[in-house]
Design an enzyme around this catalytic site. Sequence first.
Site, PDB file in Angstrom:
ATOM      1  N   ASP A  58     -24.880   3.930  18.604  1.00  0.00           N
ATOM      2  CA  ASP A  58     -24.582   3.845  20.034  1.00  0.00           C
ATOM      3  C   ASP A  58     -23.238   3.150  20.298  1.00  0.00           C
ATOM      4  O   ASP A  58     -22.930   2.773  21.412  1.00  0.00           O
ATOM      5  CB  ASP A  58     -25.718   3.117  20.777  1.00  0.00           C
ATOM      6  CG  ASP A  58     -25.947   1.690  20.267  1.00  0.00           C
ATOM      7  OD1 ASP A  58     -25.186   1.232  19.384  1.00  0.00           O
ATOM      8  OD2 ASP A  58     -26.883   1.026  20.751  1.00  0.00           O
ATOM      9  N   HIS A  93     -22.276   0.243  18.977  1.00  0.00           N
ATOM     10  CA  HIS A  93     -22.280  -1.221  18.948  1.00  0.00           C
ATOM     11  C   HIS A  93     -21.523  -1.757  17.738  1.00  0.00           C
ATOM     12  O   HIS A  93     -21.472  -1.117  16.682  1.00  0.00           O
ATOM     13  CB  HIS A  93     -23.702  -1.807  19.033  1.00  0.00           C
ATOM     14  CG  HIS A  93     -24.552  -1.691  17.811  1.00  0.00           C
ATOM     15  ND1 HIS A  93     -25.643  -0.854  17.716  1.00  0.00           N
ATOM     16  CD2 HIS A  93     -24.517  -2.348  16.626  1.00  0.00           C
ATOM     17  CE1 HIS A  93     -26.228  -0.994  16.536  1.00  0.00           C
ATOM     18  NE2 HIS A  93     -25.557  -1.898  15.847  1.00  0.00           N
ATOM     19  N   GLU A 104     -24.366  -4.554  22.087  1.00  0.00           N
ATOM     20  CA  GLU A 104     -24.893  -3.256  22.497  1.00  0.00           C
ATOM     21  C   GLU A 104     -24.130  -2.741  23.723  1.00  0.00           C
ATOM     22  O   GLU A 104     -23.433  -3.514  24.395  1.00  0.00           O
ATOM     23  CB  GLU A 104     -26.382  -3.413  22.836  1.00  0.00           C
ATOM     24  CG  GLU A 104     -27.259  -3.800  21.645  1.00  0.00           C
ATOM     25  CD  GLU A 104     -27.611  -2.613  20.750  1.00  0.00           C
ATOM     26  OE1 GLU A 104     -26.882  -1.604  20.751  1.00  0.00           O
ATOM     27  OE2 GLU A 104     -28.632  -2.712  20.036  1.00  0.00           O
ATOM     28  N   ASP A 126     -23.034 -11.610  12.691  1.00  0.00           N
ATOM     29  CA  ASP A 126     -24.303 -11.727  13.411  1.00  0.00           C
ATOM     30  C   ASP A 126     -25.430 -12.166  12.480  1.00  0.00           C
ATOM     31  O   ASP A 126     -25.272 -12.181  11.254  1.00  0.00           O
ATOM     32  CB  ASP A 126     -24.663 -10.393  14.094  1.00  0.00           C
ATOM     33  CG  ASP A 126     -24.467  -9.177  13.199  1.00  0.00           C
ATOM     34  OD1 ASP A 126     -24.346  -9.353  11.972  1.00  0.00           O
ATOM     35  OD2 ASP A 126     -24.435  -8.060  13.717  1.00  0.00           O
TER      36      ASP A 126
HETATM   37  C1  GLP Z   1     -26.490  -3.420  12.438  1.00  0.00           C
HETATM   38  C2  GLP Z   1     -25.417  -4.501  12.295  1.00  0.00           C
HETATM   39  C3  GLP Z   1     -24.029  -3.926  12.547  1.00  0.00           C
HETATM   40  C4  GLP Z   1     -23.832  -2.668  11.723  1.00  0.00           C
HETATM   41  C5  GLP Z   1     -24.849  -1.634  12.131  1.00  0.00           C
HETATM   42  C6  GLP Z   1     -24.694  -0.318  11.388  1.00  0.00           C
HETATM   43  O1  GLP Z   1     -26.866  -3.220  13.746  1.00  0.00           O
HETATM   44  N1  GLP Z   1     -25.629  -5.589  13.181  1.00  0.00           N
HETATM   45  O2  GLP Z   1     -23.060  -4.899  12.225  1.00  0.00           O
HETATM   46  O3  GLP Z   1     -22.531  -2.172  11.896  1.00  0.00           O
HETATM   47  O4  GLP Z   1     -26.140  -2.170  11.858  1.00  0.00           O
HETATM   48  O5  GLP Z   1     -25.342  -0.381  10.146  1.00  0.00           O
HETATM   49  P1  GLP Z   1     -25.162   0.649   8.971  1.00  0.00           P
HETATM   50  O6  GLP Z   1     -23.881   0.319   8.310  1.00  0.00           O
HETATM   51  O7  GLP Z   1     -26.345   0.392   8.068  1.00  0.00           O
HETATM   52  O8  GLP Z   1     -25.166   2.016   9.553  1.00  0.00           O
END
Ligand code: GLP
Length: 235
Positions: free
Chosen positions: A129, A131, A136, A67
Amino acid sequence: MKIIVKNSKKEIAEEVSDIIINGVKENPRIILGLATGSTPIDTYKDIIEKAKEQKVDFSKVTTFNLDEYLDNPDETQSYRYFMDTHLFNGININKKNTHFPGIDNIGTYDEMIAKSGGIDIQILGIGRDGHIGFNEPGTPFDSKTHIAELKEETIKDNSRFFRSIDDVPTRAVTMGLDTILHARKVILIATGENKAEAIKSMSEKNDVNCPASILQKHQDALIYCDKEAAELINK
Ligand code: GLP
């Protein structure tokens, strides 16, 4: 889908980095799907160290990131910048082989992935959540790469990387859930107690309200959790 519980995030990084390093040794033209967020940082650090120690050649490796933010005023908060800083600058990858979804390739990203041969190993984190990427809750399981509106909780969680919550982009381009499901192998990493609810719900229900639960349908999905992230599931 298989849930693997490890004692610490360090152990997870050691194991997942081994899978990637061995994958590159076996197939120097491997196609990797990569994720951002704080979770995979330790794994990327271990990959850089092992690549140096074991002289692993990444020059023919291709990557597709999950992304990228849209309307992002701060280049240093882009996922391209993140990947350069945390992985690409530390290995001998050819940056021409590193791809990100964006406004110009929304309609062709899945095709680009397929034409390259398809993703061999996809690394994922998970949002609180449930995702994955920026898919989402409510995102259809058959979604391809598309524009996603970020939920309030996700904007709040990601604001820790920005100066203020008002600077966090509210839109992104993300691989869809179907795009992710097409990877031959998926490795999702979840660490810390704030991921425990998401891991519980992805292991119990299989519906669009928990996007990560689509991985229940995958033949080779490994869910690496530390003890804290796994504390709400029955082992
Ligand atoms: C963002 C990214 C996801 C990632 C998520 C969790 O939303 N788009 O790909 O998995 O954050 O991030 P973290 O690893 O910092 O908890």
